[in-house]
Design a protein around this motif. Sequence first.
Motif: not given
Length: 113
Positions: A103-104, A106-107, A111
Amino acid sequence: MMENDDRLVARFFEEHKVEIEDNGFSHRVVNQLPDGARRASRIWTFVCTVAGIAMFFLLDCFDSLRMVLGNILGDVVGFFSSVQLPGLTPITLYLAVLTIMVVSLHNLIVAER
């Protein structure tokens, strides 16, 4: 909000950047320094380096450094071994960490776009 302001300020300075030509000025200033000052600076740096290394060996800092690092590692291991989470198996912990990493990542990718 603060991050957006920082980006705006950085962009403003990037767009209005003015390069001042040196034309060898810095090189000429360094060359005009007295040779004695440069030599004294090099000698002083060498003496301080040798003194620091000598003190490290004379005061037997290897043992102290090993002891401090061992204590820190022991404290970290002790902390993690004292944590008790009921119902948490190693596979659950692995999957949780893996999920957080995905998830990190992907973020971060989203971004940057």
